[in-house]
Design an enzyme around this catalytic site. Structure first.
Site, PDB file in Angstrom:
ATOM      1  N   ASP A  56      -0.358  -1.340   1.213  1.00  0.00           N
ATOM      2  CA  ASP A  56       0.566  -1.025   0.125  1.00  0.00           C
ATOM      3  C   ASP A  56       1.751  -1.985   0.213  1.00  0.00           C
ATOM      4  OD1 ASP A  56      -1.122   1.111  -0.244  1.00  0.00           O
ATOM      5  OD2 ASP A  56       0.432   2.643  -0.136  1.00  0.00           O
ATOM      6  N   HIS A  58      -4.703  -3.420   6.873  1.00  0.00           N
ATOM      7  CA  HIS A  58      -6.157  -3.442   6.966  1.00  0.00           C
ATOM      8  C   HIS A  58      -6.713  -4.850   6.764  1.00  0.00           C
ATOM      9  CE1 HIS A  58      -6.366   1.072   6.576  1.00  0.00           C
ATOM     10  NE2 HIS A  58      -5.160   0.836   6.085  1.00  0.00           N
ATOM     11  N   SER A 110       8.515  -3.903   6.504  1.00  0.00           N
ATOM     12  CA  SER A 110       7.849  -4.973   7.232  1.00  0.00           C
ATOM     13  C   SER A 110       7.065  -5.854   6.262  1.00  0.00           C
ATOM     14  CB  SER A 110       6.914  -4.379   8.290  1.00  0.00           C
ATOM     15  OG  SER A 110       7.568  -3.379   9.034  1.00  0.00           O
TER      16      SER A 110
END
Length: 297
Positions: free
Chosen positions: A113, A169, A256
């Site tokens: 995301d 991911h 981040s």
């Protein structure tokens, strides 16, 4: 005010920034800039706050955070009352199928995301951090031999906010290398900070690895730490086969960034993302969302 492009509504929306006043003070005022250099960018500052976020006392902040930033908890595996600390909530897992992933091998998905910006045909010595500020890939990964492989390629910057799902991911199936860690500072990665700190990504703590992907060549993946990010946790096993969408790791508390580099001629990024990037806007994306397709010569 930070505006991002919503690909679903095809409109721009203002980003709600956690700790906005503090970030503006820290990176835009003379006194705040001194604070950033003397304290906020230091590992100890983020480590202490990170430790607090691991304690049961921090759990009391969860409900207000969810309410203030309208976080959808219906897709979280745990109920609010089950989280033992703020970091436990922050690195929450999602229920299966909360983020659908295409099985089409030609489709490149977002690894997490966040808000995405893309640069094509990159100059290794002048990669854009934000308009007017650049850095070199060699400075970023401290490995010129690897960096040379990405000349003229594509750079994808995925900025995560504290309100986002914070696990990252694999964008494709393949075999990942070991992780190389580079020590650094802990500046915020918010656009306010990016506008103030030259070569910020090269200043911050970061980790990188290469995914020898099945469909998009050797993907260079860099995770960048930030203020109050207690840790970058890698959960994958190096040199073992992974599937597209498998978890690679997660960030503890704080905003981040994940940066992906693709070799030249490996991927075509979606037109709307390229258009918004050229005009200085990030696109809001979710993990698993299509962001490009395999390059067919």
């Amino acid at each position: 005010m930070i505006k991002v492009y919503n690909r679903i509504t095809k409109d721009y929306e203002e980003e709600k920034v956690a700790g906005k006043k503090f970030i503006e003070w820290t990176y835009e005022s003379p006194l705040g800039k001194n604070f950033a250099e003397l304290i906020a960018k230091r590992k100890l500052f983020s480590k202490i706050y990170g430790k607090f976020c691991d304690t049961k006392f921090s759990a009391k902040n969860i409900s207000n955070f969810i309410e203030n930033f309208n976080i959808d908890m219906s897709i979280a595996e745990k109920n609010i009352s089950d989280f033992k600390s703020f970091n436990d909530f922050f690195v929450r897992n999602l229920v299966p199928n909360a983020r659908p992933i295409s099985n089409d091998n030609n489709v490149l998905i977002s690894p997490g995301d966040g808000r995405i910006t893309v640069y094509e045909n990159i100059d290794l010595n002048n990669i854009v951090q934000i308009k007017g500020l650049t850095y070199s890939l060699n400075e970023l990964i401290k490995n010129n031999e690897i960096a040379q492989n990405y000349n003229g390629g594509t750079c994808i910057i995925l900025r995560l906010c504290p309100t986002d799902y914070h696990r990252f991911h694999f964008a494709d199936s393949g075999i990942p290398s070991e992780t190389y860690k580079i020590k650094g500072h802990y500046y915020s990665v918010n656009p306010i900070a990016l506008n103030s700190i030259p070569k910020l990504f090269c200043e911050n703590k970061r980790e990188w690895s290469i995914l020898k992907s099945d469909n998009f060549g050797d993907i260079l993946t860099i995770e960048v730490g930030a203020t109050c990010v207690g840790s970058i946790i890698q959960t994958y096993s190096p040199n073992e086969k992974v599937k597209k969408g498998d978890e690679k790791g997660y960030f503890k508390f704080g905003g981040s960034t994940t940066i992906l580099f693709f070799e030249k001629g490996k991927v075509n990024i979606d037109d709307d993302i390229l258009y918004q990037s050229k005009n200085g806007y990030e696109c809001k994306v979710l993990f698993g969302e299509k962001i490009g397709i395999k390059f067919n010569s």
